[in-house]
Design a protein around this motif. Structure first.
Motif, mmCIF file in Angstrom:
data_model
loop_
_atom_site.group_PDB
_atom_site.id
_atom_site.type_symbol
_atom_site.label_atom_id
_atom_site.label_comp_id
_atom_site.label_asym_id
_atom_site.label_seq_id
_atom_site.Cartn_x
_atom_site.Cartn_y
_atom_site.Cartn_z
ATOM 1 N N VAL A 168 0.451 -1.107 0.138
ATOM 2 C CA VAL A 168 -0.222 0.025 -0.183
ATOM 3 C C VAL A 168 0.946 1.669 -0.425
ATOM 4 O O VAL A 168 0.383 1.766 -0.224
ATOM 5 N N LYS A 169 2.241 0.830 0.317
ATOM 6 C CA LYS A 169 3.018 2.196 0.715
ATOM 7 C C LYS A 169 4.865 1.914 -0.713
ATOM 8 O O LYS A 169 5.595 2.303 0.115
ATOM 9 N N ALA A 170 4.167 1.687 -1.711
ATOM 10 C CA ALA A 170 5.328 1.112 -1.971
ATOM 11 C C ALA A 170 5.686 2.080 -2.509
ATOM 12 O O ALA A 170 5.937 3.533 -3.399
ATOM 13 N N ASP A 171 7.579 2.668 -2.959
ATOM 14 C CA ASP A 171 7.783 3.996 -2.689
ATOM 15 C C ASP A 171 9.606 4.085 -3.972
ATOM 16 O O ASP A 171 9.681 3.683 -3.910
ATOM 17 N N TRP A 172 9.695 5.503 -3.722
ATOM 18 C CA TRP A 172 11.333 5.717 -4.776
ATOM 19 C C TRP A 172 11.971 6.129 -3.960
ATOM 20 O O TRP A 172 11.549 6.833 -3.287
ATOM 21 N N GLU A 173 13.376 5.454 -3.986
ATOM 22 C CA GLU A 173 14.974 6.256 -3.670
ATOM 23 C C GLU A 173 16.025 6.186 -4.444
ATOM 24 O O GLU A 173 16.090 5.500 -4.869
ATOM 25 N N VAL A 174 15.954 7.450 -5.674
ATOM 26 C CA VAL A 174 17.364 7.592 -5.835
ATOM 27 C C VAL A 174 18.794 8.101 -5.137
ATOM 28 O O VAL A 174 18.717 8.113 -4.109
ATOM 29 N N GLU A 175 19.395 7.018 -5.345
ATOM 30 C CA GLU A 175 21.025 7.099 -4.308
ATOM 31 C C GLU A 175 22.549 7.143 -5.382
ATOM 32 O O GLU A 175 21.935 6.141 -6.362
ATOM 33 N N LEU A 176 22.725 7.972 -4.980
ATOM 34 C CA LEU A 176 24.720 6.738 -5.111
ATOM 35 C C LEU A 176 24.887 5.950 -4.819
ATOM 36 O O LEU A 176 24.908 5.365 -3.100
ATOM 37 N N GLY A 177 25.041 4.894 -6.026
ATOM 38 C CA GLY A 177 25.790 3.334 -5.071
ATOM 39 C C GLY A 177 27.284 3.734 -4.678
ATOM 40 O O GLY A 177 27.742 3.892 -6.303
ATOM 41 N N ILE A 178 28.126 2.776 -4.399
ATOM 42 C CA ILE A 178 29.375 2.650 -3.748
ATOM 43 C C ILE A 178 29.994 1.131 -4.724
ATOM 44 O O ILE A 178 29.128 0.365 -3.847
ATOM 45 N N VAL A 179 30.658 1.273 -5.133
ATOM 46 C CA VAL A 179 31.126 -0.400 -5.598
ATOM 47 C C VAL A 179 32.473 -0.786 -4.781
ATOM 48 O O VAL A 179 33.813 0.081 -5.178
ATOM 49 N N ILE A 180 32.792 -1.739 -4.176
ATOM 50 C CA ILE A 180 33.992 -2.156 -3.630
ATOM 51 C C ILE A 180 35.020 -3.135 -4.064
ATOM 52 O O ILE A 180 34.384 -3.789 -5.362
ATOM 53 N N GLY A 181 36.092 -2.022 -4.277
ATOM 54 C CA GLY A 181 36.931 -3.333 -4.984
ATOM 55 C C GLY A 181 38.422 -3.442 -4.173
ATOM 56 O O GLY A 181 38.633 -4.579 -5.483
ATOM 57 N N ALA A 182 38.505 -3.559 -2.909
ATOM 58 C CA ALA A 182 39.137 -3.968 -2.547
ATOM 59 C C ALA A 182 38.733 -4.499 -1.476
ATOM 60 O O ALA A 182 38.313 -3.269 -0.255
ATOM 61 N N ARG A 183 39.192 -5.264 -0.980
ATOM 62 C CA ARG A 183 39.302 -5.950 1.231
ATOM 63 C C ARG A 183 38.761 -4.700 1.411
ATOM 64 O O ARG A 183 40.463 -4.038 1.893
ATOM 65 N N ALA A 184 38.016 -3.967 2.218
ATOM 66 C CA ALA A 184 38.896 -2.886 3.723
ATOM 67 C C ALA A 184 37.883 -3.874 4.930
ATOM 68 O O ALA A 184 36.641 -4.284 4.989
ATOM 69 N N LYS A 185 38.941 -3.634 6.271
ATOM 70 C CA LYS A 185 38.273 -3.904 7.386
ATOM 71 C C LYS A 185 39.063 -3.314 8.283
ATOM 72 O O LYS A 185 40.275 -3.154 8.789
ATOM 73 N N ASN A 186 38.347 -2.364 8.962
ATOM 74 C CA ASN A 186 38.816 -1.436 10.108
ATOM 75 C C ASN A 186 40.432 -0.293 9.015
ATOM 76 O O ASN A 186 41.212 0.108 10.248
ATOM 77 N N ILE A 187 39.977 -0.124 8.415
ATOM 78 C CA ILE A 187 40.405 1.163 7.634
ATOM 79 C C ILE A 187 40.239 2.698 7.794
ATOM 80 O O ILE A 187 39.090 3.066 8.211
ATOM 81 N N PRO A 188 41.503 3.307 7.136
ATOM 82 C CA PRO A 188 41.269 4.578 7.698
ATOM 83 C C PRO A 188 40.218 5.387 6.826
ATOM 84 O O PRO A 188 40.349 5.465 6.009
ATOM 85 N N GLN A 189 39.577 6.769 7.395
ATOM 86 C CA GLN A 189 39.131 7.262 6.040
ATOM 87 C C GLN A 189 39.626 8.188 4.625
ATOM 88 O O GLN A 189 39.775 8.095 3.790
ATOM 89 N N ALA A 190 41.024 8.091 4.907
ATOM 90 C CA ALA A 190 41.464 8.721 4.424
ATOM 91 C C ALA A 190 42.619 8.263 3.404
ATOM 92 O O ALA A 190 42.477 8.257 2.392
ATOM 93 N N GLN A 191 42.182 7.045 3.484
ATOM 94 C CA GLN A 191 42.590 5.442 2.793
ATOM 95 C C GLN A 191 40.608 4.749 1.820
ATOM 96 O O GLN A 191 41.003 3.855 1.113
ATOM 97 N N ALA A 192 40.096 5.341 1.970
ATOM 98 C CA ALA A 192 38.843 4.586 2.423
ATOM 99 C C ALA A 192 38.559 4.929 1.094
ATOM 100 O O ALA A 192 38.473 3.767 0.464
ATOM 101 N N LEU A 193 38.822 5.185 -0.409
ATOM 102 C CA LEU A 193 38.149 5.636 -1.422
ATOM 103 C C LEU A 193 39.493 4.637 -2.812
ATOM 104 O O LEU A 193 38.727 4.389 -3.560
ATOM 105 N N ASP A 194 40.712 4.706 -1.486
ATOM 106 C CA ASP A 194 41.283 2.832 -2.522
ATOM 107 C C ASP A 194 40.764 2.199 -2.470
ATOM 108 O O ASP A 194 41.518 1.312 -3.469
#
Length: 282
Positions: A119-145
């Motif tokens: 009864v309340k189906a809705d839409w939401e446009v969003e930017l999607g991020i696709v991960i390319g390298a394993r990330a665990k406990n990474i600092p923000q300065a390295q996140a985009l890598d």
């Protein structure tokens, strides 16, 4: 680069969209757009190719989800202050995290099902991020890598399932076809600033959402680093970063989707989606 997958559902082949908008087949080069293909080394190998030497794909094949073998589909809620306000909620002091079932993933032009009892189906446009390298406990300065690239997402929702019923948001976000991704994965080198992208969504030609990623509460680098504290991110994981205002729930009065409507949405530079809403199929 613009990487994509084309062909019948469940039998997609990897492809590349060249500078002239010609779809080129990559199936002789990589097995699919996922896994090692999304690593820095994998993407570097693709950049070395001469697209003109790749086979051109004839006709107008179906475009499938731009990433294969998605392990986790992670979503961020209430990540635009004005969207939080339109839903009657406060800006969260930390990112709101929920998961969308990977069975919700579909292509950028596939039909969007209206669930049984919705009864309340809705839409939401969003930017999607696709991960390319394993990330665990990474600092923000390295996140985009650790990011392979970005894509357009429609975070399909059924608000009654999400909020009016007991439990968590996942059941209102996970119906089949509620997670279209693509049409393309645009590699991060082609998106110099993910915090300056316009995004919009319209239903039956009426534009309801028009925003920019600069107004996100928590930006791309912060989200990747933050999530890596709680779960290891793997190549092919997808993060939907939240939606700007203008969803059906926030309109006065609210407006929700019904079968037979057309939804079009786009994130700047990442391609447009075009869906016809249909009644649920068994």
């Amino acid at each position: 680069m613009k990487l994509l997958r084309y062909g019948p559902a469940g039998a997609e082949r990897p492809g590349l969209l060249d500078a002239d908008g010609i779809l080129r087949d990559l199936s002789g080069v990589v097995p699919d757009i996922g896994g090692d293909t999304l690593s820095d080394a994998g993407l570097a190998r693709l950049r070395e190719l001469d697209p003109a030497q790749l086979p051109a794909v004839p006709g107008q094949p179906r475009i499938g989800p731009c990433v294969a073998g998605v392990g986790k589909f992670i979503c961020i809620g209430l990540n635009y202050a004005d969207h939080a306000a339109e839903t009657g909620k406060s800006v969260p002091p930390e990112p709101v995290i929920f998961l969308k079932a990977t069975s919700a993933i579909c292509g950028p032009n596939d039909p969007m099902e209206i669930p049984q009892g919705a009864v309340k189906a809705d839409w939401e446009v969003e930017l999607g991020i696709v991960i390319g390298a394993r990330a665990k406990n990474i600092p923000q300065a390295q996140a985009l890598d650790h990011v392979a690239g970005y894509c357009t997402i429609n975070d399909g929702s059924e608000r009654a399932f999400q909020s009016d019923m007991q439990g968590q948001w996942t059941k209102g976000k996970s119906h089949d076809s509620f997670g279209p991704i693509g049409p393309w994965l645009v590699t991060r080198d082609a998106v110099p600033d993910p915090q300056s992208l316009d995004l919009w969504c319209e239903v039956d030609g009426i534009r309801h959402q028009a925003g920019n990623t600069r107004t996100m509460v928590y930006g791309v680098a912060y989200l990747v680093a933050y999530l890596s504290r709680f779960m290891t991110l793997h190549p092919g994981d997808i993060i939907a970063t939240g939606t700007p205002p203008g969803v059906g729930l926030g309109l006065k009065p609210p407006v929700f989707l019904r079968a037979g409507q057309r939804i079009r949405l786009e994130v700047q530079g990442l391609g447009m989606q075009d869906h016809l809403t249909v009644d649920v199929q068994p």
